[in-house]
Enzyme design. Structure first.
Site, PDB file in Angstrom:
ATOM      1  N   ASP A   1      39.303  18.554 -31.981  1.00 33.15           N
ATOM      2  CA  ASP A   1      39.397  19.939 -32.157  1.00 33.15           C
ATOM      3  C   ASP A   1      40.382  20.861 -32.603  1.00 33.15           C
ATOM      4  O   ASP A   1      40.361  22.155 -32.775  1.00 33.15           O
ATOM      5  CB  ASP A   1      38.680  20.891 -30.860  1.00 33.15           C
ATOM      6  CG  ASP A   1      37.304  20.437 -30.366  1.00 33.15           C
ATOM      7  OD1 ASP A   1      36.486  20.134 -31.326  1.00 33.15           O
ATOM      8  OD2 ASP A   1      37.148  20.623 -29.142  1.00 33.15           O
TER       9      ASP A   1
ATOM     10  N   ARG B   1      41.753  19.808 -24.780  1.00 34.31           N
ATOM     11  CA  ARG B   1      42.374  20.656 -25.693  1.00 34.31           C
ATOM     12  C   ARG B   1      43.997  20.993 -25.373  1.00 34.31           C
ATOM     13  O   ARG B   1      44.428  21.660 -26.462  1.00 34.31           O
ATOM     14  CB  ARG B   1      41.835  21.813 -26.138  1.00 34.31           C
ATOM     15  CG  ARG B   1      40.432  21.392 -26.754  1.00 34.31           C
ATOM     16  CD  ARG B   1      39.671  22.668 -27.459  1.00 34.31           C
ATOM     17  NE  ARG B   1      40.443  22.937 -28.770  1.00 34.31           N
ATOM     18  CZ  ARG B   1      40.037  24.180 -29.590  1.00 34.31           C
ATOM     19  NH1 ARG B   1      39.143  24.760 -29.240  1.00 34.31           N
ATOM     20  NH2 ARG B   1      40.826  24.255 -30.692  1.00 34.31           N
TER      21      ARG B   1
ATOM     22  N   ARG C   1      36.778  31.630 -21.693  1.00 32.93           N
ATOM     23  CA  ARG C   1      38.230  31.003 -21.843  1.00 32.93           C
ATOM     24  C   ARG C   1      39.350  31.650 -21.365  1.00 32.93           C
ATOM     25  O   ARG C   1      39.942  31.443 -20.490  1.00 32.93           O
ATOM     26  CB  ARG C   1      38.276  30.551 -23.323  1.00 32.93           C
ATOM     27  CG  ARG C   1      36.838  29.718 -23.746  1.00 32.93           C
ATOM     28  CD  ARG C   1      37.038  28.291 -23.330  1.00 32.93           C
ATOM     29  NE  ARG C   1      35.855  27.409 -23.764  1.00 32.93           N
ATOM     30  CZ  ARG C   1      36.133  27.016 -24.844  1.00 32.93           C
ATOM     31  NH1 ARG C   1      37.165  26.992 -25.519  1.00 32.93           N
ATOM     32  NH2 ARG C   1      35.107  25.992 -25.258  1.00 32.93           N
TER      33      ARG C   1
ATOM     34  N   HIS D   1      34.137  32.524 -27.265  1.00 27.89           N
ATOM     35  CA  HIS D   1      35.026  33.280 -28.052  1.00 27.89           C
ATOM     36  C   HIS D   1      34.745  34.651 -28.495  1.00 27.89           C
ATOM     37  O   HIS D   1      33.441  34.652 -29.163  1.00 27.89           O
ATOM     38  CB  HIS D   1      35.770  32.240 -29.067  1.00 27.89           C
ATOM     39  CG  HIS D   1      36.691  31.318 -28.432  1.00 27.89           C
ATOM     40  ND1 HIS D   1      36.991  29.950 -28.863  1.00 27.89           N
ATOM     41  CD2 HIS D   1      37.422  30.940 -27.126  1.00 27.89           C
ATOM     42  CE1 HIS D   1      37.849  29.216 -28.318  1.00 27.89           C
ATOM     43  NE2 HIS D   1      38.230  29.948 -27.213  1.00 27.89           N
TER      44      HIS D   1
ATOM     45  N   CYS E   1      37.101  30.085 -37.074  1.00 27.97           N
ATOM     46  CA  CYS E   1      37.724  28.922 -35.887  1.00 27.97           C
ATOM     47  C   CYS E   1      38.672  28.223 -36.966  1.00 27.97           C
ATOM     48  O   CYS E   1      39.602  27.552 -36.210  1.00 27.97           O
ATOM     49  CB  CYS E   1      36.581  28.065 -35.280  1.00 27.97           C
ATOM     50  SG  CYS E   1      35.492  29.026 -34.251  1.00 27.97           S
TER      51      CYS E   1
END
Length: 279
Positions: free
Chosen positions: A74, A99, A145, A174, A268
């Site tokens: 990612d 991540r 998050r 997000h 992103c």
């Protein structure tokens, strides 16, 4: 912050950081978009990413690249790697173990590139994924998050007022999946992604905002990038594209459906490096 219809600024040259999806795959699920059983066409993902990068270059923007790291599929989603305002770098601290190594990797890149004001985060935050920087304020999201305490930490470190918003739909985990900046003082967003109180905040601050439909939001149409005139948006977000054209923006549809298998789109993949104070 109300403004007349149409682009409020001329296009401005931007500096973006991107990461080639050399090791991109979907081997775990940390958001509703991800399914490890779905086959990923990595060469196609790379081609789509290259087309996005080349589009930025054709529009006159500068693109820097961070080297991808094997085992971090990612890392292509560079927007999550940090928040940069006026050359100050607020590092990411990821919510998921998968991540977590990306945060130090991105901070190392900034330090190697000569950024002298870099800060390791004490609180969980996922960079520009949950922070949208405008001329006067930084919009920041919590709910899935980024911790609310990170909003206060960012405000102290960056010297910009931060407005907290609550995300309520897990598909839009997000902020950059539900809202993007059209210019330094104008936004587009999908109201259904936000709590009732946050919708009121957005309505009060941005009465002229472009309101997107769920149809466009669910193809990550709001995960878009604008320089104030040119808007890079998911090819499938046709209604949003039509609205943008009506307002006078130049729209550049991009195909990123391969990367969308992990819940990412144009924004992103794009971390804006605000190396100098904003106008």
């Amino acid at each position: 912050m109300a403004r007349p219809d149409g682009p409020s600024t001329a296009p401005t040259r931007r500096h973006y950081l991107m990461c080639r999806p050399t090791y991109f795959t979907v081997e775990y699920a940390i958001n509703p978009w991800m399914d490890p059983d779905v086959v990923v066409d990595r060469p196609r993902a790379i081609r789509q990413w290259e087309e996005l990068r080349d589009l930025y270059l054709s529009l006159g923007h500068r693109v820097s690249e961070i080297a991808p790291i094997e085992g971090l599929p990612d890392m292509v989603f560079a927007a999550n790697g940090a928040l940069v305002v006026d050359g100050r770098v607020y590092g990411a601290r990821f919510a998921s173990a998968e991540r977590t190594p990306e945060g130090p990797a991105y901070l190392d890149w900034f330090r190697q590139e000569g950024y002298t004001e870099t800060s390791e985060a004490k609180y969980v935050n996922e960079g520009e994924g949950d922070f949208i920087t405008l001329d006067e304020v930084v919009l920041a999201a919590t709910g899935f998050r980024t911790e609310a305490a990170a909003h206060q930490e960012a405000e102290r470190l960056l010297g910009r007022p931060v407005v907290t918003l609550q995300l309520v739909d897990p598909r839009f985990y997000h902020l950059d999946t539900a809202l993007f900046a059209l210019s330094g003082d104008r936004i587009a967003y999908y109201p259904g992604a936000f709590s009732k109180g946050s919708r009121r905040v957005l309505e009060a601050l941005f009465p002229d905002a472009l309101i997107a439909t769920e149809e466009d939001a669910r193809v990550l149409g709001l995960n878009a990038v604008s320089d104030g005139h040119d808007v890079v948006v998911a090819a499938e977000a046709t209604r949003l594209a039509d609205r943008l054209r009506t307002l006078g923006f130049t729209v550049h549809p991009v195909e990123l459906d391969e990367l969308r298998k992990a819940g990412g789109g144009a924004k992103c993949c794009t971390l804006e490096l605000r190396d100098h104070p904003l106008a």
